[in-house]
Motif scaffolding. Structure first.
Motif, PDB file in Angstrom:
ATOM      1  N   SER A  60      -3.840 -27.412 -11.981  1.00 39.46           N
ATOM      2  CA  SER A  60      -2.986 -28.508 -12.443  1.00 39.46           C
ATOM      3  C   SER A  60      -3.324 -28.960 -13.862  1.00 39.46           C
ATOM      4  CB  SER A  60      -3.092 -29.703 -11.487  1.00 39.46           C
ATOM      5  OG  SER A  60      -4.434 -30.100 -11.310  1.00 39.46           O
ATOM      6  N   ALA A 118      -2.125 -33.183 -14.507  1.00 38.98           N
ATOM      7  CA  ALA A 118      -0.719 -33.535 -14.671  1.00 38.98           C
ATOM      8  C   ALA A 118       0.148 -32.301 -14.925  1.00 38.98           C
ATOM      9  CB  ALA A 118      -0.551 -34.520 -15.833  1.00 38.98           C
ATOM     10  N   GLU A 122       4.370 -29.078 -13.832  1.00 36.55           N
ATOM     11  CA  GLU A 122       5.632 -29.821 -13.713  1.00 36.55           C
ATOM     12  C   GLU A 122       6.807 -28.929 -14.145  1.00 36.55           C
ATOM     13  OE1 GLU A 122       6.381 -32.570 -12.383  1.00 36.55           O
ATOM     14  OE2 GLU A 122       4.488 -33.643 -12.146  1.00 36.55           O
ATOM     15  N   ASN A 148      -2.053 -34.349  -6.514  1.00 38.63           N
ATOM     16  CA  ASN A 148      -0.612 -34.536  -6.445  1.00 38.63           C
ATOM     17  C   ASN A 148      -0.063 -33.952  -5.144  1.00 38.63           C
ATOM     18  OD1 ASN A 148       2.191 -33.047  -7.142  1.00 38.63           O
ATOM     19  ND2 ASN A 148       2.078 -35.024  -8.173  1.00 38.63           N
ATOM     20  N   THR A 163       0.253 -38.972 -10.905  1.00 41.12           N
ATOM     21  CA  THR A 163      -0.822 -38.288 -11.632  1.00 41.12           C
ATOM     22  C   THR A 163      -2.176 -38.834 -11.201  1.00 41.12           C
ATOM     23  OG1 THR A 163       0.620 -38.019 -13.563  1.00 41.12           O
ATOM     24  CG2 THR A 163      -1.742 -37.756 -13.923  1.00 41.12           C
TER      25      THR A 163
END
Length: 324
Positions: free
Chosen positions: A153, A158, A161, A111, A74
């Motif tokens: 993101s 983060a 995902e 990332n 992250t």
């Protein structure tokens, strides 16, 4: 012509290259990460490697607009730090500050999966498309979301995902602490687990013969045994593609990308994976009558995705006037 440096930081290797503003890589170099070292030593090596590829390209620092870094974990691009990475000794690592002490250029961090998505959008399977998602199937599942040509993101970098969205309630335990995550059913590692489970239940199958000949279980075993006519292996592949299709359909429903790119070693199986996967996946999203449909493509950038994507992420941040 404008030039950028892309750095692909991994647990085993650090790769870097000089990339043009159109995503063409001029050169690249790689060194070992030696991840057991202090983060300061690793970051210093990243800066030294960046300086080296610039010199090898017969360019000067003034020829380079910015450095982009793709890293697992992250990042905090505003502050120039890598907040956390679970497979590297990084915690609140001042990456921008330390790299600029070696090579004084604007430095941007994101990332690694996001950077892979950017590479496919600029120079790969989603070239020319404003909205795309790249899913990488490996040890886990990575996702890079591109919205209007920019990485998305979340507010804290983060997001995206998808590997840690639940596919099977109460299912296999995941390293994130939840149960039944997409990556426990759709990753290459998951395919290996499904293969082992089926082989254990069917000791007389060709699947076991292939495992013995290979000496280990990997994501290729089930496909190889299926090509030999093994029904047990065929069922493993069908089960895996069902799980994968459900996860990909969820991604499409969330973002409705023009192109969904899938990559990773398991995709080397080609049509035996892609054709049934496309059929299953495209029957599941909520498109509605007359709605344009997402196109599924295989990733094209291969091992260069990390470098090119990091460089293009750096270009995007530089063009947007973000402080680096």
């Amino acid at each position: 012509m404008e030039y950028y440096v892309g750095i692909d930081l991994g647990g085993t290797n650090i790769k870097a290259g000089v990339v043009t503003d159109t995503g063409e890589m001029i050169n690249k170099k790689s060194i070992k990460t030696n991840a057991e070292r202090p983060m300061e030593a690793i970051i210093n090596d990243m800066g030294t490697l960046a300086k080296s590829v610039i010199e090898d390209a017969k360019l000067n620092l003034k020829d380079i607009k910015a450095i982009g870094i793709g890293s697992p974990g992250t990042p905090d691009n505003k502050e120039g730090i890598l907040v956390y990475s679970n497979n590297l000794p990084f915690n609140m690592a001042p990456m921008r500050k330390l790299i600029r002490e070696v090579v004084d250029l604007p430095v941007y961090i994101d990332n690694d999966a996001n950077c892979a998505g950017m590479a496919e959008a600029v120079a790969g399977a989603a070239k020319g498309v404003k909205n795309s998602v790249t899913i990488t199937l490996g040890t886990g599942i990575g996702a890079g979301v591109i919205v209007n040509g920019r990485i998305y993101s979340g507010f804290n970098q983060a997001g995206s995902e998808f590997g840690h969205t639940v596919l099977v309630s109460g299912g296999e335990p995941c390293s994130c602490g939840r149960k039944g995550c997409f990556e426990k059913y759709g990753s290459a590692t998951a395919l290996g687990r499904l293969t082992k489970e089926a082989a254990d239940k069917n000791p007389d199958s060709k699947l076991n013969d292939v495992i013995k000949s290979e000496g280990k279980i990997n994501a290729k075993i089930a496909f190889k045994a299926m090509r030999m006519g093994d029904e047990v292996a065929k069922e493993v592949v069908e089960t895996y593609t069902d799980y994968l299709a459900d996860g990909l359909a969820n991604v499409i429903n969330a973002f409705m990308p023009e192109v969904l790119v899938i990559g990773g070693g398991v995709c080397n199986e080609g049509d035996p994976l892609l054709i049934p996967l496309q059929e299953k996946t495209m029957s599941r999203p909520y498109f509605g009558p007359g709605v344009k449909k997402t196109v599924i493509k295989l990733a094209e950038m291969g091992n260069d995705a990390g470098i090119v994507g990091a460089a293009m992420m750096g270009k995007s941040c530089y063009d947007d006037g973000i402080q680096g």
